[in-house]
Design a protein around this motif. Structure first.
Motif, PDB file in Angstrom:
ATOM      1  N   LEU A 137       4.504 -36.373 -16.658  1.00 48.78           N
ATOM      2  CA  LEU A 137       5.810 -35.911 -17.116  1.00 48.78           C
ATOM      3  C   LEU A 137       6.368 -34.988 -16.046  1.00 48.78           C
ATOM      4  O   LEU A 137       5.737 -33.997 -15.665  1.00 48.78           O
ATOM      5  CB  LEU A 137       5.703 -35.153 -18.443  1.00 48.78           C
ATOM      6  CG  LEU A 137       7.070 -34.706 -18.950  1.00 48.78           C
ATOM      7  CD1 LEU A 137       7.285 -35.185 -20.362  1.00 48.78           C
ATOM      8  CD2 LEU A 137       7.235 -33.226 -18.822  1.00 48.78           C
ATOM      9  N   ILE A 138       7.555 -35.341 -15.558  1.00 53.79           N
ATOM     10  CA  ILE A 138       8.225 -34.543 -14.533  1.00 53.79           C
ATOM     11  C   ILE A 138       9.645 -34.295 -15.021  1.00 53.79           C
ATOM     12  O   ILE A 138      10.384 -35.231 -15.306  1.00 53.79           O
ATOM     13  CB  ILE A 138       8.262 -35.286 -13.176  1.00 53.79           C
ATOM     14  CG1 ILE A 138       6.834 -35.636 -12.739  1.00 53.79           C
ATOM     15  CG2 ILE A 138       8.975 -34.454 -12.128  1.00 53.79           C
ATOM     16  CD1 ILE A 138       6.774 -36.586 -11.560  1.00 53.79           C
ATOM     17  N   PHE A 146      13.507 -44.533  -6.316  1.00 58.57           N
ATOM     18  CA  PHE A 146      14.178 -44.420  -7.612  1.00 58.57           C
ATOM     19  C   PHE A 146      15.197 -43.266  -7.650  1.00 58.57           C
ATOM     20  O   PHE A 146      15.661 -42.881  -8.725  1.00 58.57           O
ATOM     21  CB  PHE A 146      13.149 -44.221  -8.723  1.00 58.57           C
ATOM     22  CG  PHE A 146      12.160 -45.346  -8.828  1.00 58.57           C
ATOM     23  CD1 PHE A 146      12.478 -46.512  -9.516  1.00 58.57           C
ATOM     24  CD2 PHE A 146      10.915 -45.246  -8.226  1.00 58.57           C
ATOM     25  CE1 PHE A 146      11.580 -47.546  -9.609  1.00 58.57           C
ATOM     26  CE2 PHE A 146      10.009 -46.286  -8.312  1.00 58.57           C
ATOM     27  CZ  PHE A 146      10.330 -47.445  -9.001  1.00 58.57           C
ATOM     28  N   LEU A 147      15.539 -42.703  -6.487  1.00 59.65           N
ATOM     29  CA  LEU A 147      16.437 -41.535  -6.459  1.00 59.65           C
ATOM     30  C   LEU A 147      17.783 -41.815  -7.113  1.00 59.65           C
ATOM     31  O   LEU A 147      18.329 -40.955  -7.809  1.00 59.65           O
ATOM     32  CB  LEU A 147      16.638 -41.034  -5.024  1.00 59.65           C
ATOM     33  CG  LEU A 147      15.466 -40.249  -4.439  1.00 59.65           C
ATOM     34  CD1 LEU A 147      15.764 -39.813  -3.018  1.00 59.65           C
ATOM     35  CD2 LEU A 147      15.148 -39.035  -5.294  1.00 59.65           C
ATOM     36  N   GLY A 148      18.352 -42.992  -6.909  1.00 60.99           N
ATOM     37  CA  GLY A 148      19.637 -43.337  -7.539  1.00 60.99           C
ATOM     38  C   GLY A 148      19.538 -43.277  -9.050  1.00 60.99           C
ATOM     39  O   GLY A 148      20.391 -42.685  -9.729  1.00 60.99           O
ATOM     40  N   LEU A 149      18.496 -43.896  -9.595  1.00 60.91           N
ATOM     41  CA  LEU A 149      18.272 -43.875 -11.039  1.00 60.91           C
ATOM     42  C   LEU A 149      18.036 -42.449 -11.535  1.00 60.91           C
ATOM     43  O   LEU A 149      18.572 -42.040 -12.571  1.00 60.91           O
ATOM     44  CB  LEU A 149      17.070 -44.763 -11.393  1.00 60.91           C
ATOM     45  CG  LEU A 149      16.628 -44.770 -12.853  1.00 60.91           C
ATOM     46  CD1 LEU A 149      17.734 -45.303 -13.751  1.00 60.91           C
ATOM     47  CD2 LEU A 149      15.356 -45.587 -13.014  1.00 60.91           C
ATOM     48  N   THR A 206      20.299 -40.342 -14.194  1.00 68.52           N
ATOM     49  CA  THR A 206      19.617 -39.791 -15.371  1.00 68.52           C
ATOM     50  C   THR A 206      19.873 -38.291 -15.488  1.00 68.52           C
ATOM     51  O   THR A 206      20.155 -37.780 -16.572  1.00 68.52           O
ATOM     52  CB  THR A 206      18.103 -40.082 -15.278  1.00 68.52           C
ATOM     53  OG1 THR A 206      17.914 -41.489 -15.183  1.00 68.52           O
ATOM     54  CG2 THR A 206      17.368 -39.557 -16.488  1.00 68.52           C
ATOM     55  N   ALA A 207      19.796 -37.594 -14.359  1.00 71.75           N
ATOM     56  CA  ALA A 207      20.041 -36.140 -14.364  1.00 71.75           C
ATOM     57  C   ALA A 207      21.497 -35.839 -14.714  1.00 71.75           C
ATOM     58  O   ALA A 207      21.782 -34.887 -15.449  1.00 71.75           O
ATOM     59  CB  ALA A 207      19.682 -35.540 -13.010  1.00 71.75           C
ATOM     60  N   VAL A 226      16.612 -39.048 -20.759  1.00 74.69           N
ATOM     61  CA  VAL A 226      15.207 -39.197 -20.401  1.00 74.69           C
ATOM     62  C   VAL A 226      15.012 -40.618 -19.911  1.00 74.69           C
ATOM     63  O   VAL A 226      15.551 -41.571 -20.507  1.00 74.69           O
ATOM     64  CB  VAL A 226      14.303 -38.921 -21.619  1.00 74.69           C
ATOM     65  CG1 VAL A 226      12.846 -39.182 -21.292  1.00 74.69           C
ATOM     66  CG2 VAL A 226      14.510 -37.489 -22.108  1.00 74.69           C
ATOM     67  N   GLU A 227      14.283 -40.770 -18.847  1.00 73.32           N
ATOM     68  CA  GLU A 227      14.031 -42.102 -18.272  1.00 73.32           C
ATOM     69  C   GLU A 227      12.557 -42.284 -18.018  1.00 73.32           C
ATOM     70  O   GLU A 227      11.888 -41.378 -17.534  1.00 73.32           O
ATOM     71  CB  GLU A 227      14.821 -42.235 -16.960  1.00 73.32           C
ATOM     72  CG  GLU A 227      14.900 -43.639 -16.424  1.00 73.32           C
ATOM     73  CD  GLU A 227      15.785 -44.549 -17.282  1.00 73.32           C
ATOM     74  OE1 GLU A 227      15.352 -45.690 -17.499  1.00 73.32           O
ATOM     75  OE2 GLU A 227      16.839 -44.102 -17.737  1.00 73.32           O
TER      76      GLU A 227
END
Length: 168
Positions: A110-111, A152-155, A159-160, A165-166
């Motif tokens: 979990l991050i 996954f930075l774009g996703l 999300t942010a 939550v992703e």
């Protein structure tokens, strides 16, 4: 002789009153009094000054008592607020520790990230998978703390921005 008499009967009483007035103000001592001196206009002025001081003195004492009472009341109120805040802080700290224990015991990594994609929460499983310890990961960009997430930075940004939550 006339000058000496004038100095003694006029100038000295005026000068004494002139010296007393700033002393009363400076020391805030309303118990000071002017010497009455002669039974003339200057003596009447000194008596009026003394009467004024004698009326101001009890009012000033009453104001001081009221200020002191208000200060004590405010201090008690602040002390109570501090006690309440301390209790709330202890409860929040206990709750945060409880949540951290739950998060650390999860079998998945979990991050949590802020809007700039900096790590704000990092559990034990994230440390095991990434090889990065908690204190090294916190407040770091996620792609430095966990390099495999770089594709996954774009996703992660979307999300942010959405505050969702992703699962990746």
């Amino acid at each position: 002789v006339v000058a000496r008499q004038t100095k003694r009967q006029v100038t000295r009483p005026i000068r004494r009153l002139e010296e007393l007035s700033p002393q009363v103000t400076r020391e805030e001592n309303y118990a000071l009094r002017a010497r009455r001196g002669n039974n003339d206009e200057l003596g009447s002025l000194a008596e009026a000054f003394n009467t004024m001081l004698s009326r101001i003195q009890p009012r000033e004492q009453e104001l001081k008592r009221a200020r002191d009472k208000e200060t004590r009341h405010s201090n008690r109120k602040l002390e109570m607020e501090v006690q309440v805040r301390n209790k709330i802080e202890k409860k929040l700290t206990g709750f945060q520790n409880y949540l951290n224990s739950i998060i650390d015991s999860m079998p998945s990594a979990l991050i949590a990230l802020d809007e700039q994609l900096y790590v704000t929460q990092w559990n034990q499983e994230a440390s095991l998978l990434s090889g990065t310890r908690l204190h090294e990961a916190l407040n770091q960009p996620v792609f430095l703390a966990f390099p495999p997430l770089k594709p996954f930075l774009g996703l992660l940004r979307r999300t942010a921005e959405r505050h969702t939550v992703e699962k990746i």
